[in-house]
Enzyme design. Structure first.
Site, PDB file in Angstrom:
ATOM      1  N   THR A  65       7.648   8.259   4.939  1.00 24.55           N
ATOM      2  CA  THR A  65       8.326   9.148   4.023  1.00 24.55           C
ATOM      3  C   THR A  65       7.811  10.558   4.237  1.00 24.55           C
ATOM      4  O   THR A  65       6.755  10.754   4.821  1.00 24.55           O
ATOM      5  CB  THR A  65       8.016   8.688   2.577  1.00 24.55           C
ATOM      6  OG1 THR A  65       8.446   7.342   2.415  1.00 24.55           O
ATOM      7  CG2 THR A  65       8.669   9.556   1.523  1.00 24.55           C
ATOM      8  N   GLY A  71       4.412   4.578   0.547  1.00 30.99           N
ATOM      9  CA  GLY A  71       4.750   3.285  -0.039  1.00 30.99           C
ATOM     10  C   GLY A  71       4.067   3.063  -1.372  1.00 30.99           C
ATOM     11  O   GLY A  71       4.115   3.912  -2.273  1.00 30.99           O
TER      12      GLY A  71
END
Length: 529
Positions: A343, A426
């Site tokens: 991400t 995460g």
């Protein structure tokens, strides 16, 4: 490796320097923080493809100078053909993480950019879309140097990733990770970005780009259809908030794990005063994390299918009840399964004080691995967070939104400071957020709070073992105490590891000065004007 913070009238922070430069340039042209963030989001989608892309999702928190907070949910649902029966008939016990069957949700990020730019225009934004997407298209067409992070990356389920349609040609033409200094061009993706700049972002779903995406997804056998793309709209949502002594913190509601991030902070506050980096500080955060992730796994799902109000877990009674279950001296058992993800988090604050906390992702490294040839887009695998058990908290169903680890964070202090912050990672995202924010609240500078060593309870990015993992710069006496309390302490052997996130923080002080810093664990920086 302490990053030098930037100071200015406005600033940005991103995990890749080309993205932060794109944002800085927009601010210098007079663009606002939202416009700067769209330029950063487009650029990083090109130059950091193992972490994100326009075939993924995104979430926004936008804070107006007058105090109003906006949330934008830009996550796509499962496609029309994404049914439990489909996967069971193919003898799957779980949704595969790679390949066409993993490319099962609509990509929402570009829809989020569109909705964010509508808000930007309402707040005075005036820059044309071609200016915001120009850097991204240029890097894709003319080429960019593959980042050190991508060169170091060792993806999970590697053989399945290599077999995904288009992956090797696009990213690993030598069938191995790129070497440092490798130059990469993405001509089809450049054409797509140029088309979006000319025709508008809606073209991604309901125009020529959408038609090409749908045709390629159908060709490779993915469950997403053109009708699924045409139906998608990003949504404005009310963020969750939590009042703490001296500040208020915000995060995103379900289907994200923003609730867990706020619960950690709420529980930690109720454990009493602590000294920074003491046993009580880290033990308290670790135990709060366990309780928060357990709540998350029971209650966070697609809000259209939720049975309760997530904000109820942020009430005084609930937080006090959960905090009372934390033993101040002993570690609790760990029953929670882990999720990981790759991400990017980025932040921006403009001259007027408009501030953005934004996160964008394709879930695992390179997502599903599928690269659509007509558009050059690589598609996410966020749908692997669905279950094939109809009785699960997040069962697969066409039109249902998957659980998201993504959660941008924001704090506003009673003294007038505003602070967008966040991290990739995460399950680690809310843990890393809590560590950097509590260190800052306990007196550490912005740069030191982001630089300081971190821990992660669960599974670090790319790791198979579950433990309480630490970077190597912690006080050995602290680790001994944590181990004696029953924590499964494990040192990683690295002083700085991107398995502990790429974090960033920006703060606008009451006098108008903006301070920004990004993580030395990433390839990025902060830049100001």
């Amino acid at each position: 490796m302490l990053d030098t913070p930037v100071f200015g009238a406005a600033a940005v922070a991103a995990p890749h320097s080309l993205a932060s430069e794109a944002g800085r340039a927009v601010l210098a042209e007079g663009g606002n923080a939202i416009e700067a963030m769209v330029a950063m989001a487009a650029t990083i989608a090109v130059v950091y493809p193992h972490m994100n892309g326009i075939g993924g999702d995104g979430f926004w928190l936008v804070h107006e100078p007058g105090g109003r907070m906006h949330g934008i949910e830009a996550c796509g649902p499962a496609g029309s053909h994404a049914t439990i029966e489909r996967y069971r008939s193919k003898d799957y016990d779980a949704i595969p993480a790679r390949g066409p069957e993993a490319a099962l949700t609509v990509a929402g990020a570009v829809g989020g950019w569109r909705l964010a730019l509508e808000l930007a225009a309402a707040l005075g934004g005036r820059l044309p879309l071609r200016d915001l997407l120009g850097d991204a298209a240029r890097h894709a067409r003319e080429g960019y140097t593959v980042s050190p992070s991508e060169c170091r990356n060792r993806p999970n389920e590697l053989q399945a990733l290599k077999a995904a349609p288009g992956f090797l040609d696009a990213f690993w033409p030598e069938e191995a990770a790129p070497k440092p200094g490798t130059q990469r061009r993405m001509a089809a993706l450049a054409d797509t970005l140029q088309q979006l700049a000319d025709a508008g972002l809606d073209d991604f779903y309901r125009g020529d780009v959408g038609r090409e995406i749908a045709a390629d997804l159908e060709r490779i056998g993915a469950p997403v259809t053109r009708a699924d793309l045409e139906r998608f709209r990003a949504r404005s949502v009310a963020p969750l908030s939590l009042a703490l002594p001296g500040l208020t913190v915000w995060n995103m509601p379900p289907p994200t794990q923003g609730l867990a991030a706020l619960v950690i902070l709420g529980l930690f506050e109720r454990l009493g005063r602590v000294e920074r980096d003491s046993f009580a500080h880290h033990h308290g955060l670790i135990e709060a994390t366990k309780r928060a992730l357990a709540i998350r796994d029971r209650h966070v799902t697609d809000p259209a299918h939720a049975t309760g109000d997530p904000a109820s877990w942020l009430g005084e009674a609930m937080l006090a009840q959960e905090a009372a279950l934390i033993d101040a001296k002993r570690a609790a058992l760990w029953p929670v399964e882990e999720s990981h993800g790759d991400t990017v988090w980025m932040g921006a604050i403009d001259r007027k004080g408009l501030a953005v906390s934004y996160i964008q992702s394709i879930y695992w490294e390179y997502g599903s691995g599928c690269v659509l040839p007509a558009t050059g887009i690589h598609w996410q695998n966020r749908g692997t967070s669905f279950s094939l058990d109809p009785a699960a908290a997040n069962p697969l169903m066409p039109g249902r939104k998957p659980f998201h680890t993504l959660n941008p964070a924001f704090a506003r202090f009673d003294d007038g400071r505003i602070l967008p912050y966040g991290s990739m990672g995460g399950d680690g995202q809310p843990q890393f957020q809590a560590q950097i924010l509590t260190r800052y609240r306990l007196g550490q500078s912005l740069a030191a709070a982001v630089d300081a060593p971190r821990w992660l309870f669960g599974r670090t990015w790319g790791s198979a073992s579950t433990a309480l993992k630490f970077e190597d710069r912690f006080d050995p006496a602290l680790l001994e105490r944590l181990a004696a309390a029953g924590h499964p302490v494990e040192e990683t052997g690295e002083a700085y590891s991107e398995g502990f996130g790429h974090a960033g923080m920006l703060v606008k002080h009451p006098g108008g000065r903006v301070e920004a810093v990004h993580d030395p664990r990433s390839d990025g920086d902060s830049r100001g004007i």
